[in-house]
Scaffold this motif. Structure first.
Motif, PDB file in Angstrom:
ATOM      1  N   THR A 117       0.841  -1.187   0.000  1.00 20.11           N
ATOM      2  CA  THR A 117       0.000   0.000   0.000  1.00 20.11           C
ATOM      3  C   THR A 117       0.880   1.242   0.000  1.00 20.11           C
ATOM      4  O   THR A 117       1.890   1.298   0.701  1.00 20.11           O
ATOM      5  CB  THR A 117      -0.919   0.011   1.240  1.00 20.11           C
ATOM      6  OG1 THR A 117      -1.683  -1.189   1.264  1.00 20.11           O
ATOM      7  CG2 THR A 117      -1.861   1.208   1.209  1.00 20.11           C
ATOM      8  N   ARG A 123      -3.563   0.579  -3.082  1.00 20.00           N
ATOM      9  CA  ARG A 123      -2.986  -0.740  -2.842  1.00 20.00           C
ATOM     10  C   ARG A 123      -2.703  -1.385  -4.193  1.00 20.00           C
ATOM     11  O   ARG A 123      -3.495  -1.228  -5.141  1.00 20.00           O
ATOM     12  CB  ARG A 123      -3.961  -1.596  -2.029  1.00 20.00           C
ATOM     13  CG  ARG A 123      -3.386  -2.946  -1.578  1.00 20.00           C
ATOM     14  CD  ARG A 123      -4.311  -3.594  -0.566  1.00 20.00           C
ATOM     15  NE  ARG A 123      -3.878  -4.938  -0.205  1.00 20.00           N
ATOM     16  CZ  ARG A 123      -2.938  -5.197   0.683  1.00 20.00           C
ATOM     17  NH1 ARG A 123      -2.312  -4.199   1.306  1.00 20.00           N
ATOM     18  NH2 ARG A 123      -2.596  -6.439   0.961  1.00 20.00           N
ATOM     19  N   LEU A 144      -8.333   1.746  -2.476  1.00 21.35           N
ATOM     20  CA  LEU A 144      -8.712   1.424  -1.104  1.00 21.35           C
ATOM     21  C   LEU A 144     -10.194   1.685  -0.861  1.00 21.35           C
ATOM     22  O   LEU A 144     -10.807   1.064   0.000  1.00 21.35           O
ATOM     23  CB  LEU A 144      -7.856   2.225  -0.123  1.00 21.35           C
ATOM     24  CG  LEU A 144      -6.367   1.831  -0.086  1.00 21.35           C
ATOM     25  CD1 LEU A 144      -5.639   2.612   0.978  1.00 21.35           C
ATOM     26  CD2 LEU A 144      -6.186   0.342   0.159  1.00 21.35           C
TER      27      LEU A 144
END
Length: 397
Positions: A117, A123, A144
């Protein structure tokens, strides 16, 4: 004959030899000017990932001796302002994302799957491998923020499926067809509305969920468990209501998933198949011919639905999902038991009231709404001849 002795030389200090004149050193030449690099600045991996997100890319492809590329709306594009990647740059980018022990694991195994991340905003799923031209990597961008079922424009039957108490729900399709996004939206809906315990087993974890009304525990193979099979078997003893399996890999996984679905759990899983009928055939083909009759009975009694999915480009330059949805009604159960799964293809288009639809019906609806072109509908159709007749009004469902 006498000789006169030679007197010794007088003793005393020897006069010093005058030093030779030393020429002064030549003046030092000024250092040559440092040439300024005329090449483009190499961004960090974090900068590259955020740039890809801003440009709407879904994937980043990088390889030594190749120029980086972004996948945008399904098409590969060269990043024109970046040079060919050398080994030093590749290693630096990898070191930004992985721990030293993970890099060593990649060097030993010559491939690696993982995730990381950036700034708690993006991510990425990471795959490292070795190719003919050198080391390479592919990053899949995973936002995310999880989009809801409504935001993705998924049919309302997806919410209905989330309320089942037990059974097996399969989301299928080729790599990059949005299966993980669809599953994440369904899990998020459960998380928002139902007091359930959800256990996911993934390799790697893609979308990260935070417990809300539901309790969610996510496990990644290689980090939180050594083997996928071990985690799946252990999950049955962890009091789950719902089990999410990243991929139905083999007959052992299928056996455990069916067992979980039969013992009062709702199981979500994925397969790389393109239709509901092919999904049933794929599961049965994991078994010997002598084992298939009892497996048909198990599948008929356990299966809740199969959602086959793909992505198409829309007229606004984006992409949207198309689906074939099969709900395991009593009629379909009978077809599965009698080994007449080919008849299911004829039943699905006539069962829209049960929430079912074919890919062609989904494509035609998007075409009528003006969201895709006729060419896109024909290219994406699994049955282009039938699609052509439908577009010309010669076929109806």
């Amino acid at each position: 004959m006498s000789t006169t002795p030679i007197p010794p030389p007088p003793r005393g200090p020897i006069p010093p030899v005058p030093p030779r004149p030393v020429a002064p050193p030549p003046p030092k030449a000024p250092p040559p000017p440092v040439a300024k690099s005329s090449g483009p600045r190499i961004p960090s991996m974090e900068e590259l990932v955020f740039r890809a997100q801003e440009e709407g890319a879904s994937d980043i492809h990088i390889g030594v001796n190749e120029r980086p590329r972004f996948r945008k709306r399904g098409l590969m594009e060269i990043v024109e302002d970046l040079p060919v990647t050398d080994l030093e740059t590749y290693d630096r980018w990898v070191a930004e994302m992985l721990q030293p022990e993970q890099i060593e694991l990649f060097r030993r195994n010559m491939e690696f799957d993982g995730a990381c991340t950036f700034q708690d905003k993006i991510r990425v799923r990471i795959n490292l491998f070795i190719s003919l031209r050198g080391p390479a990597l592919v990053l899949r961008l995973i936002p995310l923020k999880i989009l809801t079922i409504d935001q993705l424009g998924l049919p309302s039957v997806f919410k209905d499926l989330c309320h089942y108490q037990k059974g097996l729900i399969l989301v299928t399709g080729p790599t990059g067809s949005g299966k993980s996004t669809t599953l994440a939206a369904m899990v998020d809906y459960i998380n928002q509305t139902l007091p359930k315990h959800i256990i996911s087993i993934e390799d790697p974890v893609e979308f990260v969920h935070f417990s809300k009304k539901a309790l969610i525990r996510q496990r990644e193979v290689g980090i939180h468990t050594l083997k996928f099979e071990n985690a799946l078997k252990a999950s049955l003893r962890e009091d789950p209501d719902i089990i999410l399996i990243g991929e139905m890999r083999d007959r052992e996984t299928v056996n455990t998933a069916l067992k979980a679905a039969q013992t009062g759990h709702l199981v979500f899983g994925t397969l790389h198949t393109n239709s509901a009928v092919k999904t049933i055939d794929r599961i049965l083909n994991l078994y010997e011919p002598s084992e298939q009759p009892p497996m048909r009975v198990q599948i008929a009694e356990t299966l809740v639905a199969v959602i086959a999915q793909s992505l198409v480009r829309t007229t606004d330059g984006k992409r949207t999902a198309i689906h074939e949805i099969m709900i395991n009604t009593d009629a379909i159960k009978d077809y599965i038991r009698r080994d007449e799964v080919d008849e299911i293809e004829n039943l699905i288009p006539r069962s829209t009231l049960d929430g079912m639809c074919t890919m062609n019906q989904c494509l035609y609806r998007l075409y009528e709404e003006g969201r895709i072109t006729e060419e896109t509908a024909l290219e994406a159709s699994p049955k282009p001849n039938e699609m052509a007749m439908l577009l010309r009004g010669k076929a109806g469902f």
